[in-house]
Design a protein around this motif. Structure first.
Motif, mmCIF file in Angstrom:
data_model
loop_
_atom_site.group_PDB
_atom_site.id
_atom_site.type_symbol
_atom_site.label_atom_id
_atom_site.label_comp_id
_atom_site.label_asym_id
_atom_site.label_seq_id
_atom_site.Cartn_x
_atom_site.Cartn_y
_atom_site.Cartn_z
ATOM 1 N N SER A 1 15.722 30.942 71.084
ATOM 2 C CA SER A 1 16.600 31.734 70.223
ATOM 3 C C SER A 1 15.794 32.687 69.346
ATOM 4 N N ALA A 2 14.473 32.625 69.415
ATOM 5 C CA ALA A 2 13.627 33.565 68.683
ATOM 6 C C ALA A 2 13.537 34.907 69.390
ATOM 7 N N PHE A 3 13.872 34.937 70.676
ATOM 8 C CA PHE A 3 13.702 36.164 71.443
ATOM 9 C C PHE A 3 15.016 36.594 72.085
ATOM 10 N N PRO A 4 15.359 37.874 72.007
ATOM 11 C CA PRO A 4 16.553 38.352 72.713
ATOM 12 C C PRO A 4 16.404 38.192 74.218
ATOM 13 N N THR A 5 17.524 38.107 74.884
ATOM 14 C CA THR A 5 17.520 38.029 76.342
ATOM 15 C C THR A 5 18.233 39.256 76.900
ATOM 16 N N LEU A 6 18.590 39.208 78.158
ATOM 17 C CA LEU A 6 19.330 40.296 78.792
ATOM 18 C C LEU A 6 20.679 39.776 79.248
ATOM 19 N N PRO A 7 21.608 39.588 78.328
ATOM 20 C CA PRO A 7 22.932 39.172 78.769
ATOM 21 C C PRO A 7 23.609 40.301 79.528
ATOM 22 N N ILE A 8 24.224 39.941 80.621
ATOM 23 C CA ILE A 8 24.909 40.927 81.445
ATOM 24 C C ILE A 8 26.319 41.114 80.912
ATOM 25 N N PHE A 9 26.560 42.252 80.295
ATOM 26 C CA PHE A 9 27.874 42.530 79.735
ATOM 27 C C PHE A 9 28.870 42.901 80.816
ATOM 28 N N LEU A 10 28.388 43.665 81.791
ATOM 29 C CA LEU A 10 29.267 44.138 82.849
ATOM 30 C C LEU A 10 28.444 44.338 84.113
ATOM 31 N N THR A 11 28.974 43.921 85.238
ATOM 32 C CA THR A 11 28.296 44.140 86.515
ATOM 33 C C THR A 11 29.332 44.374 87.590
ATOM 34 N N HIS B 1 31.927 51.087 79.793
ATOM 35 C CA HIS B 1 31.531 49.842 79.139
ATOM 36 C C HIS B 1 31.983 49.837 77.681
ATOM 37 N N ASN B 2 32.082 51.016 77.089
ATOM 38 C CA ASN B 2 32.607 51.170 75.723
ATOM 39 C C ASN B 2 31.881 50.314 74.686
ATOM 40 N N LEU B 3 30.593 50.092 74.887
ATOM 41 C CA LEU B 3 29.828 49.304 73.910
ATOM 42 C C LEU B 3 29.579 50.087 72.633
ATOM 43 N N GLY B 4 29.607 51.411 72.708
ATOM 44 C CA GLY B 4 29.386 52.217 71.510
ATOM 45 C C GLY B 4 27.920 52.430 71.182
ATOM 46 N N TYR B 5 27.041 51.962 72.051
ATOM 47 C CA TYR B 5 25.608 52.233 71.884
ATOM 48 C C TYR B 5 25.021 52.404 73.281
ATOM 49 N N PHE C 1 24.103 46.685 86.582
ATOM 50 C CA PHE C 1 24.104 45.651 85.539
ATOM 51 C C PHE C 1 23.999 46.368 84.198
ATOM 52 N N ILE C 2 24.962 46.202 83.367
ATOM 53 C CA ILE C 2 24.921 46.748 82.014
ATOM 54 C C ILE C 2 24.655 45.589 81.066
ATOM 55 N N PHE C 3 23.568 45.687 80.322
ATOM 56 C CA PHE C 3 23.140 44.590 79.460
ATOM 57 C C PHE C 3 23.561 44.831 78.018
ATOM 58 N N ALA C 4 23.822 43.762 77.308
ATOM 59 C CA ALA C 4 24.201 43.870 75.897
ATOM 60 C C ALA C 4 22.947 43.952 75.046
ATOM 61 N N LEU C 5 22.202 45.027 75.211
ATOM 62 C CA LEU C 5 20.968 45.251 74.465
ATOM 63 C C LEU C 5 20.899 46.733 74.148
ATOM 64 N N GLY D 1 25.406 35.640 62.465
ATOM 65 C CA GLY D 1 26.368 34.551 62.405
ATOM 66 C C GLY D 1 26.926 34.212 63.768
ATOM 67 N N VAL D 2 27.163 32.948 64.020
ATOM 68 C CA VAL D 2 27.598 32.513 65.338
ATOM 69 C C VAL D 2 29.038 32.935 65.628
ATOM 70 N N THR D 3 29.724 33.433 64.603
ATOM 71 C CA THR D 3 31.079 33.916 64.850
ATOM 72 C C THR D 3 31.108 35.424 65.073
ATOM 73 N N SER D 4 29.933 36.046 65.197
ATOM 74 C CA SER D 4 29.876 37.487 65.410
ATOM 75 C C SER D 4 30.651 37.892 66.654
ATOM 76 N N SER D 5 31.316 39.032 66.569
ATOM 77 C CA SER D 5 32.062 39.544 67.715
ATOM 78 C C SER D 5 31.219 40.511 68.553
ATOM 79 N N SER D 6 29.995 40.785 68.130
ATOM 80 C CA SER D 6 29.150 41.721 68.870
ATOM 81 C C SER D 6 28.311 40.969 69.889
ATOM 82 N N VAL D 7 28.438 41.373 71.137
ATOM 83 C CA VAL D 7 27.726 40.685 72.219
ATOM 84 C C VAL D 7 26.225 40.743 72.008
ATOM 85 N N LYS D 8 25.742 41.836 71.450
ATOM 86 C CA LYS D 8 24.301 41.993 71.322
ATOM 87 C C LYS D 8 23.706 41.114 70.236
ATOM 88 N N ASP D 9 24.523 40.394 69.486
ATOM 89 C CA ASP D 9 24.008 39.477 68.473
ATOM 90 C C ASP D 9 23.647 38.104 69.044
#
Lengths: 251, 141
Positions: free
Chosen positions: A27-37, A48-52, A100-104, B14-22
Motif C-alpha cells: 500500500s506504499a506504492f501505487p499500482t496500475l488499476p485497470i479502469f476500463l478495458t 473514460h471521462n476520468l477528467g485527467y 487498457f485505461i489505468f486509473a493513474l 480515505g478508504v471511502t474516497s470515490s476517486s479510483v486513483k486514490d
C-alpha cells in the motif's frame, strides 16, 4: 510499520525483508488499476471521462511477418494513432486494438520511497499462494488467471506473480525541438516504464518510444533508459509535452 | 457493500474516497498482474543478412488466449529501449533496414528479426537482451 499499511510478498520471498520489486504489492506504492478495458475497432473511440490524462496501454495486432505481428506499445508511426485525452481514448489507426485505461494520472507527479532495496533470497514456496482475490462474479476457488484481481502464487514455470508497482510519475511540458532531455529516477537499475508524448498544442497523449521517418530513414524521436534516467531525443520540428511512469520492476 | 470485496487506499487517502486513483487495490478494478517475465539473450550470427525474417526469442505462456504484453530491449550491453527496434544502415544502393518486431498467439510470444535490403549488416555479432512482461490480462481483439 510506519511506511505502509499492507504488503504482500511474491511467492518464496520473506515479506519483512523482500525488496520493493519483490513484493506482490504494497500500500506504499501505487499500482496500475485497470479502469476500463476492451477492444476498439479501427477509427473508434471510447469515453473514460476520468477528467485527467490517464496512463494507458494497448496491444495492436498488425500484418507484420506472418499476420500475427503485434505492436505492444507505441513505436513506429502506428502508435501515434492511439491517443488519449482527459475524456476519450481514440484508435486512429487502421488496426483493431485491445486497450487498457489505468486509473493513474500521468500529470500528477509522484516519487516513491526506496523502502527496501537489498534483494532477499527466494526460497521454494511451500504453498501455492498466500493471497488471492478474484474479480466480481468469479469464484475465488476456481477463477482462472484472467479473472483474478491479485494473486501471490506461482504461475508458469515457477514464476511468482506480481502486480506492477509504480515508482515514479513525472511530466514536463513544452520540450523544445532538437533537444535531449533526461528524466531521473533513483532506482539504481534499468526499470520498466511507460512514456507518453503529445505536441504542446494537442489535447491528447500518445504512447511513443521510437518515431521513424520512412522518407528520410531518420529517427526523429527516441526514448531510452538507463539505471539512473530516461532520455528523450526530440529531433522532431515540434515542442512536446511528455509524461512517464516508471515502475519498480527491473529490466 | 455489494459492489466490492476489498479496497486499500494510498497513504493519506480515505478508504471511502470515490476517486479510483486514490486506491492501490480495489477489487472492483482488476490490476495489471504479471504472469511471466522472461529475460532472453540472443547474439546475431555472422551471416545475419542471409536470414531475412526469423525468430530470435520465444516465450511460451500457454494461457490459451492472447495476453497483454510489453517488452524492452538492450543492444550490446548499452542502449535500452522499449517495444520495436528499427535501424537504417548504409547508403543506397547497399542500404538496409533492420527491425526487431514481435508477434503473439494463444500460447507463444515471439520476437522476430527482419532485414530488408542489400549489403552487409553490422548487426552480425550484436547481442540483444530482451525483457518481456506477459500479463494475465487478456488482450485479444
Amino acid at each position: 510499520m510506519s511506511d505502509f499499511g499492507v504488503k504482500v510478498s511474491r511467492a518464496g520471498y520473506p515479506v519483512l525483508t523482500a525488496a520493493d520489486n519483490q513484493l506482490l504489492y504494497s500500500s506504499a506504492f501505487p499500482t496500475l488499476p485497470i479502469f476500463l478495458t476492451g477492444t476498439l475497432s479501427a477509427g473508434a473511440s471510447v469515453n473514460h471521462n476520468l477528467g485527467y490524462y490517464p496512463a494507458f496501454g494497448f496491444n495492436m495486432y498488425t500484418t507484420h511477418f506472418d499476420g500475427d505481428g503485434i505492436t505492444t506499445m507505441g513505436s513506429y508511426t502506428g502508435g501515434l494513432s492511439i491517443t488519449c485525452s482527459t475524456t476519450t481514448l481514440t484508435n486512429g489507426s487502421s488496426n483493431d486494438i485491445r486497450y487498457f485505461i489505468f486509473a493513474l494520472d500521468i500529470t500528477e507527479d509522484y516519487t516513491a520511497a526506496n523502502v527496501i532495496t537489498t534483494p532477499a533470497t527466494q526460497a521454494t514456496p511451500d504453498q501455492d499462494f498466500g493471497f488471492k482475490l478474484s474479480s466480481q462474479g468469479n469464484d475465488v476457488k476456481t477463477a482462472s488467471y484472467k479473472d483474478l484481481i491479485s494473486f501471490s502464487g506461482v504461475t508458469i514455470a515457477g514464476y511468482g506473480a506480481r502486480m506492477v508497482l509504480v515508482h515514479k510519475v513525472g511530466h514536463q511540458d513544452n520540450i523544445a525541438s532538437t533537444t535531449t532531455t533526461n528524466f531521473s529516477h533513483n532506482l539504481g537499475y534499468v526499470p520498466m516504464f511507460l512514456f507518453f508524448i503529445k505536441n504542446h498544442s494537442a489535447s491528447a497523449y500518445a504512447q511513443n518510444y521510437m518515431r521513424i521517418d520512412f522518407g528520410t530513414n531518420n529517427i526523429p524521436l527516441k526514448v531510452t533508459a538507463s539505471s539512473s534516467q530516461l532520455t528523450l531525443l526530440n529531433n522532431t520540428p515540434d515542442s512536446l509535452d511528455v509524461a512517464y511512469v516508471i515502475f519498480k520492476d527491473p529490466f | 457493500m455489494a459492489d466490492w470485496g476489498m479496497k486499500i487506499t494510498k497513504p493519506g487517502k480515505g478508504v471511502t474516497s470515490s476517486s479510483v486513483k486514490d486506491y492501490v487495490l480495489n477489487s472492483k478494478y482488476p490490476n495489471v498482474l504479471t504472469y511471466l517475465v522472461g529475460t532472453v539473450s540472443y547474439t546475431m550470427p555472422n551471416e545475419a543478412k542471409s536470414q531475412t525474417n526469423f525468430t530470435i526469442a520465444e516465450l511460451t505462456h500457454d494461457l490459451g488466449y492472447k495476453p497483454y504484453v510489453i517488452f524492452y530491449w538492450q543492444k550490446s550491453g548499452s542502449e535500452y529501449g522499449a517495444d520495436i527496434f528499427w535501424e537504417h544502415q548504409g547508403s543506397a544502393p547497399n542500404d538496409r533496414l533492420i527491425s526487431i518486431e514481435a508477434d503473439m498467439d494463444n500460447n507463444v510470444f515471439r520476437i522476430r528479426y527482419r532485414y530488408d535490403g542489400t549489403g552487409d549488416t553490422n548487426l552480425a555479432g550484436v547481442t540483444w537482451n530482451f525483457k518481456c512482461y506477459i500479463f494475465i490480462n487478456k488482450a485479444s481483439v
